[in-house]
Design a protein around this motif. Structure first.
Motif, PDB file in Angstrom:
ATOM      1  N   GLN A 272      38.523  55.322  79.725  1.00 21.87           N
ATOM      2  CA  GLN A 272      39.001  56.648  79.421  1.00 21.87           C
ATOM      3  C   GLN A 272      40.472  56.663  78.823  1.00 21.87           C
ATOM      4  O   GLN A 272      40.726  56.949  77.836  1.00 21.87           O
ATOM      5  N   ASN A 273      41.289  55.702  79.753  1.00 28.71           N
ATOM      6  CA  ASN A 273      42.545  55.868  79.186  1.00 28.71           C
ATOM      7  C   ASN A 273      42.963  55.098  77.922  1.00 28.71           C
ATOM      8  O   ASN A 273      43.761  55.488  77.210  1.00 28.71           O
ATOM      9  N   HIS A 274      42.033  54.152  77.710  1.00 30.50           N
ATOM     10  CA  HIS A 274      41.993  53.276  76.288  1.00 30.50           C
ATOM     11  C   HIS A 274      42.034  54.390  75.269  1.00 30.50           C
ATOM     12  O   HIS A 274      42.292  54.439  74.138  1.00 30.50           O
ATOM     13  N   ARG A 275      40.952  55.434  75.355  1.00 29.05           N
ATOM     14  CA  ARG A 275      40.524  56.313  74.415  1.00 29.05           C
ATOM     15  C   ARG A 275      41.794  57.350  74.304  1.00 29.05           C
ATOM     16  O   ARG A 275      42.228  57.866  73.280  1.00 29.05           O
TER      17      ARG A 275
ATOM     18  N   TRP B 261      33.036  66.274  84.591  1.00 27.73           N
ATOM     19  CA  TRP B 261      32.610  65.947  85.732  1.00 27.73           C
ATOM     20  C   TRP B 261      31.996  64.666  85.401  1.00 27.73           C
ATOM     21  O   TRP B 261      30.943  64.448  84.590  1.00 27.73           O
ATOM     22  N   HIS B 262      32.631  63.417  85.708  1.00 23.95           N
ATOM     23  CA  HIS B 262      31.938  62.067  85.447  1.00 23.95           C
ATOM     24  C   HIS B 262      31.257  61.521  86.591  1.00 23.95           C
ATOM     25  O   HIS B 262      31.863  61.142  87.629  1.00 23.95           O
ATOM     26  N   ASP B 263      29.777  61.447  86.611  1.00 24.10           N
ATOM     27  CA  ASP B 263      28.952  60.920  87.511  1.00 24.10           C
ATOM     28  C   ASP B 263      28.697  59.480  87.494  1.00 24.10           C
ATOM     29  O   ASP B 263      28.228  59.115  86.149  1.00 24.10           O
ATOM     30  N   VAL B 264      29.475  58.747  88.301  1.00 20.69           N
ATOM     31  CA  VAL B 264      29.541  57.244  87.926  1.00 20.69           C
ATOM     32  C   VAL B 264      28.326  56.583  88.434  1.00 20.69           C
ATOM     33  O   VAL B 264      28.036  55.253  88.480  1.00 20.69           O
ATOM     34  N   SER B 265      27.599  57.220  88.768  1.00 20.87           N
ATOM     35  CA  SER B 265      26.207  56.626  89.723  1.00 20.87           C
ATOM     36  C   SER B 265      25.179  56.399  88.631  1.00 20.87           C
ATOM     37  O   SER B 265      25.070  56.845  87.590  1.00 20.87           O
TER      38      SER B 265
ATOM     39  N   ASP C  96      32.985  62.509  79.092  1.00 16.24           N
ATOM     40  CA  ASP C  96      34.337  62.023  78.400  1.00 16.24           C
ATOM     41  C   ASP C  96      35.200  63.109  78.438  1.00 16.24           C
ATOM     42  O   ASP C  96      34.859  63.986  77.906  1.00 16.24           O
ATOM     43  N   LEU C  97      36.375  62.838  78.613  1.00 22.76           N
ATOM     44  CA  LEU C  97      37.307  63.914  78.611  1.00 22.76           C
ATOM     45  C   LEU C  97      37.563  64.599  77.176  1.00 22.76           C
ATOM     46  O   LEU C  97      37.869  65.571  77.054  1.00 22.76           O
ATOM     47  N   LEU C  98      37.261  63.501  75.908  1.00 26.26           N
ATOM     48  CA  LEU C  98      37.520  64.177  74.886  1.00 26.26           C
ATOM     49  C   LEU C  98      36.446  64.780  74.341  1.00 26.26           C
ATOM     50  O   LEU C  98      36.617  65.443  73.197  1.00 26.26           O
ATOM     51  N   ASP C  99      35.412  64.979  75.430  1.00 28.21           N
ATOM     52  CA  ASP C  99      34.314  65.918  74.524  1.00 28.21           C
ATOM     53  C   ASP C  99      34.797  67.459  74.846  1.00 28.21           C
ATOM     54  O   ASP C  99      34.075  68.210  74.593  1.00 28.21           O
TER      55      ASP C  99
END
Lengths: 327, 546
Positions: B122-125, B211-215, B501-504
């Motif tokens: 995310q930070n890279h983007r 909300w990023h569900d990482v599962s 994604d945050l940019l969404d």
């Protein structure tokens, strides 16, 4: 409420840089009337007078004197010589010597003369100088402006030159600047008229002494010495009012000049002013008719027209000035 | 606030008094000033009490304004105004789930490892955007912990590396509550969790949450409940019911049970039916027992339990009724101290302690049938009772003991059953009686009454679970405290992010964002400016400013 940067808009300390002296208006009908009025009068007891002598032939008898070797034989009055008999010398008629009038005005331009702000003493002094210069030039006489502190002398012989006197008025270097009278003494002819215009606030003893010395030497040259004391205390008293005041002005030595001004304080100050003036004028041994005091109106504000009206009134009513221009 | 007002008000008053006695000198410039030199200023000239002096004094007005601004700043501590943030600087509030399930390990990486990887991506983007980002990091499980309010990307990465899963449950409403409580919009919220995005996210008015569900779905089996149960038909009492559940593909697992001192052990295969399994086992003696489901799986926290069987597991009764047949028949333990309830006749009821639960057994049934005049429908005491059979039984002519309320009574008000709440009490007309349907009914009513009294008892838990105040596991010495939060083990579920994604998020592309600026900071700044101006004017402004 006044901010520090607003001070620039306020009148700066008195002086030519900060204060614009207004020249006397060119319209001078009132001055012509004054001149005519003065000319109608004839001096009483002209003995010793030396004010209105003119160039050319004079018919005015002065005295008989014993004949001296070298006298013109045509001047001998044979009838009077015969009346006294042969035991006496021949008597010779003596007449008034006709000389041009030289009017010298000594102007005191110390900082105190540039106050009070509603009507600076220097403004009245300038107008007085201009008016006298115009009248003098009109009669074909010589006018001389002398600055007390700088010692500079400006002869004025034409009306045009009289109208530029405002440019000669410059602030004196300081309240205790020494007087410079050397050039004036050299310029001063016998039988001239010397008019000193000042507020006589200076407390420098050397100045007093120098002025008194020249004053006495001028007497020996038959110079008619007069002075005009410009006294603005009435206006400044009105300006002060009563209450807590921070008093500023030239010649002041206090660092924190804060005062509670009331009638008692004003009376004390007035007494000190009179004492200071007396200290200057007393060594001059003035006759009352040769010294005049112009008192300012007791107002804290005065517009330009009122200031000019005040000057005209003072000028026209001043008997000393009328005497200057009598026949 | 009153204290501050009581400080500022005297200061203001003192300032006014100070200026009241300070005369305001009017400046006069005159040519005769030198003649004042010998008139020394008198004391009376230095003090001049006047009410108007402060109003005529510019320094007073500035000093008073300074004090008033400071006071206003103090009183408006919580007041904010909104101002536009500088273009190019954005704020992101990162929330990371640190609950127990974040320790779930899939392919050699935990959920928190996935969070760190997701953030790196995310930070890279974000770095490719023109904005300068400032971050705030908050961890949440059953409580919220802040790790910095004004971080750069490196600081946020360091903070993420320090995070670890805690043996606590997940409260997914914490971000929403924090968002509601903060008076600023706080910029964007980026939440990393292994839980699916709650449905309420879509209803938020400002739509500022990602909300990023990482599962990813992974099979899991484990305990779902363990509790002690009481069986009134068994005199021994001490039974433990163990429940397990399974999500995802079925695997062969086994339940190992052993007493910690090594004196007993047992095991049994677990066969899940519809993903659930329940068994009862009887601990032979009081003590610590270890239960484990083997083999282990991705989420290990629910595969192991330890609990302490107390000496008092099971129940005893205080049997005072003269008829002791049923005491012997059921094999109950008679013990007056610590008894769950007392069995007494109506005459003995008054001798009991006032808060003692009691089963009052009446004089018995008669052969004369009675007609039912009152019954309370839905009462558990009448569960599965056939009331027609009840009318074939006669009721002894006794009145309902006060303050019990009749549950089943005849037309004359004589009760078969009655019940009281404080203390828990049940009246039953008699012990089980008769043959056939009558025996079934009276026995049913008897055990309903016993179950009702046993159900009113608060049973002590076998172990404690971790919570926010004690977020640590204790398995060595009782009381045991376990990371046992059954909701954490539901790992076989579809990944459900909200904008992932945050940019969404459309807000991320907006040119401007707002941030809150408190009033007090501006007021203090204005006070400082006025103070500085007043001091400068004091130095260079002349007497009017002193």
């Amino acid at each position: 409420m006044r901010f520090p940067w607003q001070r620039k808009a306020d009148p700066p300390p008195p002086g030519p840089e900060g204060m614009v002296l207004r020249p006397l208006p060119r319209e001078d009908q009132w001055l012509n009337r004054f001149h005519l009025d003065a000319r109608r009068r004839v001096r009483a007891g002209a003995q010793g007078g030396h004010l209105t002598r003119r160039r050319g032939q004079s018919l005015r008898f002065r005295e008989f004197t014993p004949y001296l070797a070298g006298d013109d034989i045509r001047a001998v009055d044979w009838r009077q010589s015969a009346r006294f008999g042969p035991d006496h010398d021949l008597l010779v008629r003596r007449f008034e010597a006709e000389e041009p009038l030289t009017l010298i005005v000594t102007l005191d331009a110390r900082p105190s003369m540039w106050l009070p702000q509603p009507l600076p003493k220097m403004q009245i002094a300038l107008w007085l100088t201009e008016a006298l210069a115009r009248l003098t030039c009109k009669q074909g006489d010589t006018f001389v402006l002398h600055q007390l502190a700088t010692g500079k002398v400006y002869p004025v012989k034409t009306r045009r030159a009289a109208d530029t006197l405002v440019e000669r008025c410059r602030l004196a270097p300081g309240e205790t600047a020494p007087v410079n009278l050397g050039q004036l003494e050299r310029t001063m002819p016998p039988a001239a008229v010397w008019l000193v215009v000042s507020d006589f606030y200076s407390e420098a003893p050397q100045c007093h002494a120098a002025l008194a010395d020249l004053w006495r030497r001028a007497a020996r040259k038959h110079v008619w010495r007069t002075l005009i004391d410009v006294n603005a205390w009435p206006m400044e008293r009105a300006l002060l009012g009563q209450g807590a005041r921070h008093i500023l002005g030239p010649g002041q030595r206090l660092e924190q000049p804060f005062f509670q001004v009331d009638n008692g304080v004003l009376a004390q100050v007035e007494q000190r002013i009179q004492t200071a003036k007396h200290a200057v004028q007393q060594p001059l041994q003035l006759k009352p008719q040769d010294a005049r005091t112009w008192f300012w109106p007791e107002q804290s504000e005065l517009d330009a027209d009122a200031a000019l009206a005040f000057f005209r009134a003072q000028f026209q009513q001043d008997p000393l000035l009328k005497r200057l221009f009598m026949r | 606030m009153i204290l501050l007002a009581s400080i500022l008000a005297p200061l203001l008053l003192g300032l006014a008094v100070l200026h009241m006695r300070k005369p305001r000198y009017e400046v006069r410039r005159i040519s005769a000033a030198r003649f004042f030199d010998d008139l020394a200023p008198t004391d009376s000239a230095l003090t001049q009490w006047q009410w108007r002096n402060p109003l005529k004094s510019p320094p007073f007005l500035l000093q008073a304004a300074c004090l008033i601004l400071i006071g206003a700043a103090v009183f408006s501590e919580n007041a904010v105004w909104y101002t536009v943030e500088e273009p190019g600087q954005r704020r992101l509030w990162v929330w990371v789930d640190t609950s127990s399930s974040m320790a779930t390990r899939i392919n050699d990486e935990t959920m928190l490892d996935r969070v760190a990887a997701a953030w790196r991506d995310q930070n890279h983007r974000l770095e490719q955007q023109d904005y300068t980002w400032r971050f705030r990091l908050t961890a949440f499980d059953s409580t919220q912990r802040d790790f910095g309010e004004d971080l750069d990307a490196a600081g946020l990465s360091r903070g993420l590396a320090e995070l670890g899963a805690r043996p606590l449950a997940t409260d997914v409403t914490l971000p929403l509550r924090a968002l509601e409580q903060t008076e600023t919009d706080g910029g964007l919220l980026l939440i990393y969790s292994d839980q699916p995005a709650p449905a309420w996210l879509a209803q938020l008015p400002r739509q500022r949450i990602v909300w990023h569900d990482v599962s990813t779905p992974v099979a899991n089996h484990g305990f779902s409940a363990v509790q002690a149960v009481d069986n009134p038909f068994q005199e021994s009492g001490a039974l433990v019911q163990v429940s397990a559940r399974q999500v995802g593909p079925a695997v062969n697992v086994r339940l190992d049970m052993r007493k910690r001192d090594g004196s007993w052990q047992d095991n049994q295969p677990i066969t899940f039916k519809d993903g659930r399994f329940t068994t009862l086992f009887r601990p032979p003696t009081p003590g610590a027992y270890d239960l484990e489901i083997v083999p282990n799986d991705a989420y290990p926290a629910d595969n192991y339990l330890v609990f302490q069987v107390p000496e008092t597991l099971g129940f005893s009764v205080d049997w005072r009724h003269p008829n002791r047949d049923w005491l012997a028949l059921l094999g109950w333990r008679h013990q007056a101290e610590g008894a769950v309830f007392s069995v007494v006749s109506p005459a003995q009821a008054d001798s009991l302690p006032p808060d003692q639960p009691r089963l009052i057994v009446g004089p018995g049934f008669t052969s004369t049938p009675s007609r039912i005049g009152h019954f309370r429908e839905g009462s558990p005491l009448l569960a599965q009772a056939n009331l027609d059979v009840a009318e074939t039984l006669g009721v002894a002519p006794v009145t309902t003991p006060a303050p019990l309320l009749p549950i089943l009574a005849d037309v004359d008000g004589r009760p078969w059953l009655a019940r009281g709440a404080h203390p828990p009490a049940v009246y039953i007309a008699g012990f089980p009686h008769g043959q056939g349907d009558q025996a079934r009914l009276t026995t049913l009513l008897w055990f309903n009454a016993v179950q009702n009294l046993l159900g009113s008892r608060a049973t002590a838990p076998l172990f404690q679970t971790t919570d926010a105040t004690t977020p640590s596991v204790e398995t060595q010495t009782p009381p045991f405290r376990l990371d046992f939060h059954p909701a954490e083990g539901n790992s076989f579920k579809a990944n459900q992010s909200y904008r992932r994604d945050l940019l969404d998020a459309p807000e991320a592309a907006e040119a401007t964002a707002t941030r809150a600026v408190a009033w007090w900071s501006w007021l203090i700044a204005a006070a400082l400016l006025i103070f500085f101006a007043e001091r400068v004017l004091f130095l260079i402004g002349g007497p009017a400013w002193r």
